[in-house]
Design an enzyme around this catalytic site. Structure first.
Site, PDB file in Angstrom:
ATOM      1  N   GLN A 103      45.955  34.974  41.357  1.00  0.00           N
ATOM      2  CA  GLN A 103      44.520  35.247  41.530  1.00  0.00           C
ATOM      3  C   GLN A 103      44.326  36.709  41.894  1.00  0.00           C
ATOM      4  O   GLN A 103      43.202  37.179  41.980  1.00  0.00           O
ATOM      5  CB  GLN A 103      43.966  34.354  42.643  1.00  0.00           C
ATOM      6  CG  GLN A 103      44.092  32.875  42.366  1.00  0.00           C
ATOM      7  CD  GLN A 103      43.792  32.053  43.619  1.00  0.00           C
ATOM      8  OE1 GLN A 103      42.635  31.783  43.932  1.00  0.00           O
ATOM      9  NE2 GLN A 103      44.822  31.674  44.345  1.00  0.00           N
ATOM     10  N   VAL A 105      44.202  40.752  41.784  1.00  0.00           N
ATOM     11  CA  VAL A 105      43.801  41.730  40.774  1.00  0.00           C
ATOM     12  C   VAL A 105      44.549  43.054  40.978  1.00  0.00           C
ATOM     13  O   VAL A 105      44.292  44.028  40.278  1.00  0.00           O
ATOM     14  CB  VAL A 105      42.261  41.970  40.805  1.00  0.00           C
ATOM     15  CG1 VAL A 105      41.504  40.678  40.547  1.00  0.00           C
ATOM     16  CG2 VAL A 105      41.812  42.598  42.131  1.00  0.00           C
ATOM     17  N   ASP A 106      45.492  43.073  41.942  1.00  0.00           N
ATOM     18  CA  ASP A 106      46.136  44.344  42.309  1.00  0.00           C
ATOM     19  C   ASP A 106      47.249  44.788  41.361  1.00  0.00           C
ATOM     20  O   ASP A 106      47.720  45.932  41.442  1.00  0.00           O
ATOM     21  CB  ASP A 106      46.667  44.278  43.748  1.00  0.00           C
ATOM     22  CG  ASP A 106      47.582  43.071  43.993  1.00  0.00           C
ATOM     23  OD1 ASP A 106      48.348  42.705  43.095  1.00  0.00           O
ATOM     24  OD2 ASP A 106      47.528  42.496  45.106  1.00  0.00           O
ATOM     25  N   HIS A 121      42.149  36.203  37.593  1.00  0.00           N
ATOM     26  CA  HIS A 121      40.901  36.835  38.060  1.00  0.00           C
ATOM     27  C   HIS A 121      40.781  38.286  37.591  1.00  0.00           C
ATOM     28  O   HIS A 121      39.933  39.021  38.096  1.00  0.00           O
ATOM     29  CB  HIS A 121      40.789  36.740  39.594  1.00  0.00           C
ATOM     30  CG  HIS A 121      40.549  35.341  40.086  1.00  0.00           C
ATOM     31  ND1 HIS A 121      40.675  34.974  41.405  1.00  0.00           N
ATOM     32  CD2 HIS A 121      40.188  34.207  39.418  1.00  0.00           C
ATOM     33  CE1 HIS A 121      40.397  33.677  41.534  1.00  0.00           C
ATOM     34  NE2 HIS A 121      40.106  33.186  40.336  1.00  0.00           N
ATOM     35  N   CYS A 129      33.842  46.963  28.600  1.00  0.00           N
ATOM     36  CA  CYS A 129      32.517  47.434  28.208  1.00  0.00           C
ATOM     37  C   CYS A 129      31.522  46.277  28.232  1.00  0.00           C
ATOM     38  O   CYS A 129      31.782  45.214  27.670  1.00  0.00           O
ATOM     39  CB  CYS A 129      32.580  48.054  26.813  1.00  0.00           C
ATOM     40  SG  CYS A 129      30.970  48.620  26.245  1.00  0.00           S
ATOM     41  N   CYS A 149      31.606  53.597  27.989  1.00  0.00           N
ATOM     42  CA  CYS A 149      32.569  53.263  26.946  1.00  0.00           C
ATOM     43  C   CYS A 149      32.670  54.406  25.934  1.00  0.00           C
ATOM     44  O   CYS A 149      31.649  54.935  25.486  1.00  0.00           O
ATOM     45  CB  CYS A 149      32.097  51.984  26.261  1.00  0.00           C
ATOM     46  SG  CYS A 149      33.067  51.498  24.845  1.00  0.00           S
TER      47      CYS A 149
HETATM   48  C1  BJW Z   1      49.307  34.934  54.031  1.00  0.00           C
HETATM   49  C2  BJW Z   1      49.677  36.176  54.558  1.00  0.00           C
HETATM   50  C3  BJW Z   1      51.044  36.522  54.511  1.00  0.00           C
HETATM   51  C4  BJW Z   1      47.546  35.966  54.744  1.00  0.00           C
HETATM   52  N1  BJW Z   1      51.923  35.667  53.974  1.00  0.00           N
HETATM   53  N2  BJW Z   1      50.200  34.099  53.523  1.00  0.00           N
HETATM   54  C5  BJW Z   1      34.067  23.682  41.736  1.00  0.00           C
HETATM   55  C6  BJW Z   1      33.617  23.317  42.991  1.00  0.00           C
HETATM   56  C7  BJW Z   1      32.910  24.220  43.777  1.00  0.00           C
HETATM   57  C8  BJW Z   1      32.637  25.512  43.318  1.00  0.00           C
HETATM   58  C9  BJW Z   1      33.094  25.874  42.081  1.00  0.00           C
HETATM   59  C10 BJW Z   1      33.792  24.974  41.313  1.00  0.00           C
HETATM   60  N3  BJW Z   1      34.127  25.596  40.152  1.00  0.00           N
HETATM   61  C11 BJW Z   1      33.670  26.864  40.198  1.00  0.00           C
HETATM   62  C12 BJW Z   1      33.011  27.059  41.359  1.00  0.00           C
HETATM   63  C13 BJW Z   1      32.358  28.312  41.766  1.00  0.00           C
HETATM   64  C14 BJW Z   1      33.342  29.352  42.252  1.00  0.00           C
HETATM   65  C15 BJW Z   1      34.069  28.820  43.481  1.00  0.00           C
HETATM   66  O1  BJW Z   1      35.196  28.384  43.461  1.00  0.00           O
HETATM   67  N4  BJW Z   1      33.434  28.890  44.625  1.00  0.00           N
HETATM   68  C16 BJW Z   1      34.069  28.433  45.863  1.00  0.00           C
HETATM   69  C17 BJW Z   1      34.129  29.586  46.851  1.00  0.00           C
HETATM   70  C18 BJW Z   1      33.372  27.205  46.356  1.00  0.00           C
HETATM   71  N5  BJW Z   1      34.308  29.697  41.224  1.00  0.00           N
HETATM   72  C19 BJW Z   1      33.999  30.551  40.255  1.00  0.00           C
HETATM   73  O2  BJW Z   1      32.887  31.026  40.181  1.00  0.00           O
HETATM   74  C20 BJW Z   1      35.072  30.869  39.247  1.00  0.00           C
HETATM   75  N6  BJW Z   1      34.551  30.668  37.943  1.00  0.00           N
HETATM   76  C21 BJW Z   1      34.482  29.468  37.355  1.00  0.00           C
HETATM   77  O3  BJW Z   1      35.033  28.491  37.811  1.00  0.00           O
HETATM   78  O4  BJW Z   1      33.750  29.445  36.184  1.00  0.00           O
HETATM   79  C22 BJW Z   1      33.240  28.196  35.735  1.00  0.00           C
HETATM   80  C23 BJW Z   1      32.166  27.711  36.696  1.00  0.00           C
HETATM   81  C24 BJW Z   1      31.278  28.603  37.272  1.00  0.00           C
HETATM   82  C25 BJW Z   1      30.305  28.152  38.189  1.00  0.00           C
HETATM   83  C26 BJW Z   1      30.233  26.807  38.524  1.00  0.00           C
HETATM   84  C27 BJW Z   1      31.141  25.916  37.941  1.00  0.00           C
HETATM   85  C28 BJW Z   1      32.113  26.383  37.014  1.00  0.00           C
HETATM   86  C29 BJW Z   1      35.451  32.343  39.335  1.00  0.00           C
HETATM   87  C30 BJW Z   1      36.095  32.682  40.618  1.00  0.00           C
HETATM   88  C31 BJW Z   1      36.330  34.187  40.698  1.00  0.00           C
HETATM   89  C32 BJW Z   1      36.865  34.573  42.060  1.00  0.00           C
HETATM   90  N7  BJW Z   1      36.831  35.971  42.211  1.00  0.00           N
HETATM   91  C33 BJW Z   1      37.296  36.550  43.467  1.00  0.00           C
HETATM   92  C34 BJW Z   1      36.685  37.939  43.714  1.00  0.00           C
HETATM   93  C35 BJW Z   1      37.109  38.994  42.820  1.00  0.00           C
HETATM   94  C36 BJW Z   1      36.584  40.281  43.381  1.00  0.00           C
HETATM   95  C37 BJW Z   1      37.669  41.298  43.436  1.00  0.00           C
HETATM   96  O5  BJW Z   1      38.830  40.984  43.760  1.00  0.00           O
HETATM   97  O6  BJW Z   1      37.352  42.431  43.202  1.00  0.00           O
HETATM   98  O7  BJW Z   1      38.719  36.549  43.491  1.00  0.00           O
HETATM   99  S1  BJW Z   1      36.858  35.654  44.921  1.00  0.00           S
HETATM  100  C38 BJW Z   1      38.283  36.070  45.815  1.00  0.00           C
HETATM  101  O8  BJW Z   1      38.871  34.806  46.207  1.00  0.00           O
HETATM  102  C39 BJW Z   1      39.240  36.738  44.807  1.00  0.00           C
HETATM  103  C40 BJW Z   1      40.496  35.931  45.023  1.00  0.00           C
HETATM  104  O9  BJW Z   1      41.344  35.978  43.885  1.00  0.00           O
HETATM  105  C41 BJW Z   1      39.980  34.549  45.346  1.00  0.00           C
HETATM  106  C42 BJW Z   1      40.973  33.662  46.050  1.00  0.00           C
HETATM  107  O10 BJW Z   1      41.285  34.174  47.309  1.00  0.00           O
HETATM  108  P1  BJW Z   1      42.750  34.020  47.891  1.00  0.00           P
HETATM  109  O11 BJW Z   1      43.714  34.715  47.052  1.00  0.00           O
HETATM  110  O12 BJW Z   1      43.016  32.601  48.178  1.00  0.00           O
HETATM  111  O13 BJW Z   1      42.632  34.888  49.243  1.00  0.00           O
HETATM  112  P2  BJW Z   1      42.089  34.446  50.685  1.00  0.00           P
HETATM  113  O14 BJW Z   1      41.771  35.683  51.414  1.00  0.00           O
HETATM  114  O15 BJW Z   1      41.042  33.431  50.606  1.00  0.00           O
HETATM  115  O16 BJW Z   1      43.345  33.724  51.359  1.00  0.00           O
HETATM  116  C43 BJW Z   1      44.506  34.428  51.722  1.00  0.00           C
HETATM  117  C44 BJW Z   1      45.536  33.427  52.193  1.00  0.00           C
HETATM  118  O17 BJW Z   1      46.735  34.119  52.454  1.00  0.00           O
HETATM  119  C45 BJW Z   1      45.141  32.709  53.488  1.00  0.00           C
HETATM  120  O18 BJW Z   1      45.371  31.316  53.330  1.00  0.00           O
HETATM  121  C46 BJW Z   1      46.080  33.288  54.544  1.00  0.00           C
HETATM  122  O19 BJW Z   1      46.477  32.338  55.509  1.00  0.00           O
HETATM  123  C47 BJW Z   1      47.256  33.699  53.696  1.00  0.00           C
HETATM  124  N8  BJW Z   1      48.021  34.854  54.202  1.00  0.00           N
HETATM  125  N9  BJW Z   1      48.602  36.823  55.040  1.00  0.00           N
HETATM  126  C48 BJW Z   1      51.525  34.468  53.535  1.00  0.00           C
HETATM  127  N10 BJW Z   1      51.500  37.727  55.004  1.00  0.00           N
HETATM  128 ZN    ZN Z   2      31.759  49.647  24.243  1.00  0.00          ZN
END
Ligand code: BJW
Ligand code: ZN
Length: 242
Positions: A103, A105-106, A121, A129, A149
């Site tokens: 997930q 983006v880095d 992601h 674009c 673009c």
């Molecule tokens: C350590 C540690 C160490 C710390 N060692 N561990 C079904 C049900 C409900 C909602 C939805 C659903 N389907 C879709 C949705 C809507 C939405 C969604 O899920 N919302 C929820 C929040 C409820 N999803 C979407 O919109 C997705 N699209 C989609 O499904 O399209 C179809 C659709 C749309 C709408 C409705 C239905 C269907 C797209 C999701 C895009 C997510 N984008 C982001 C932001 C990008 C911005 C950017 O980066 O510039 O991506 S959100 C953000 O969260 C980012 C991450 O990739 C993502 C996940 O986060 P992650 O990686 O889990 O990080 P953290 O910070 O949450 O957790 C870190 C963990 O590490 C923690 O557990 C710590 O304990 C641990 N940790 N240090 C080991 N050293």
């Molecule tokens: Zn273009």
């Protein structure tokens, strides 16, 4: 089972299994200095996702969104892969069916040397674009605001999947194939709250995989997976390969 016994069991499984899939989240890069999203020092404590990571936010104020991405690009460009990223490179080199679904983006998995990576992601070093849809790698820091673009002069946006946007169908297909095929799924450093990635553990389990979570803290999935090991990714993941 204590941590070292769980590590030992996972090592045995890794040695035995020929189909391994790894799902990673921000926690694996936390030890490299990349901020996570949720939790104590998470980005979403200081920034509202709907103001920065949504298509509506970009339509409303592309300059603000690009400024935030410039800040992030500047931070990430100084970050290097950590021992957890490198351990996954070693795991892939052992052979067999393998895929990292990240997930993040880095770009740190590919920088470390991992080959089979689905960045579901997107990637902070790519732009897209908004008019013609072309994507390109762009590593400028800071990127000129507002970037346009070179083909059609349309406004460029980060090639990142924002809330409410669909994931790339190719990435989704690759992910589902990897989840269906794997005998072992490692879920590393994700809070497991963002869909569809939050459902990937269940998908793999339904298809018979052993699912292990490695995370600093418990998650909503900790009781549902076959094994949950708590600790930092950079400590735990290399131990699996030692
Ligand atoms: C350590 C540690 C160490 C710390 N060692 N561990 C079904 C049900 C409900 C909602 C939805 C659903 N389907 C879709 C949705 C809507 C939405 C969604 O899920 N919302 C929820 C929040 C409820 N999803 C979407 O919109 C997705 N699209 C989609 O499904 O399209 C179809 C659709 C749309 C709408 C409705 C239905 C269907 C797209 C999701 C895009 C997510 N984008 C982001 C932001 C990008 C911005 C950017 O980066 O510039 O991506 S959100 C953000 O969260 C980012 C991450 O990739 C993502 C996940 O986060 P992650 O990686 O889990 O990080 P953290 O910070 O949450 O957790 C870190 C963990 O590490 C923690 O557990 C710590 O304990 C641990 N940790 N240090 C080991 N050293
Ligand atoms: Zn273009």
């Amino acid at each position: 089972m204590n941590t070292s016994a769980m590590i030992q069991e996972l090592k045995t499984r890794l040695a035995r299994h020929t189909a391994v899939t790894v799902l990673t989240g921000a926690g694996i890069s936390a030890d490299s200095g990349v901020p996570t999203f949720r939790g104590q020092d998470g980005l979403w404590n200081n920034y509202r996702p709907e103001e920065l990571a949504s298509p509506e936010a970009f339509d409303r104020d592309p300059r603000l969104v690009w400024e935030w991405y410039n800040w992030r690009r500047n931070l990430i460009r100084n970050c290097q892969p950590n021992p957890a990223h490198y351990a996954l490179v070693d795991l892939e080199r052992r052979g067999g069916t393998f895929r990292i679904i990240t997930q993040n983006v880095d770009g740190l998995h590919t920088l470390a040397g991992s080959q089979r990576v689905s960045e579901i992601h997107g990637n902070i070093w790519k732009v897209r674009c908004t008019r013609c849809g072309r994507t390109a790698v762009n590593r400028e820091v800071p990127i000129a605001i507002l970037p346009h673009c070179s083909h059609c002069q349309g406004l460029l946006r980060p090639h990142i999947v924002w809330f409410g946007e669909s994931l790339d169908p190719v990435d989704l297909q690759q992910s589902h194939d990897a989840l269906r095929q794997c005998e072992l799924l490692l879920i590393i450093g994700t809070s497991g709250v963002v869909y569809p990635a939050a459902s990937f553990g269940s998908v793999a389990k339904e298809h018979g995989a052993f699912v292990a979570e490695l995370n600093r803290d418990p998650t909503p999935h900790s009781d549902l997976v076959d094994m949950a090991i708590h600790g930092s990714a950079q400590d735990l993941v290399p131990q699996l390969l030692a």
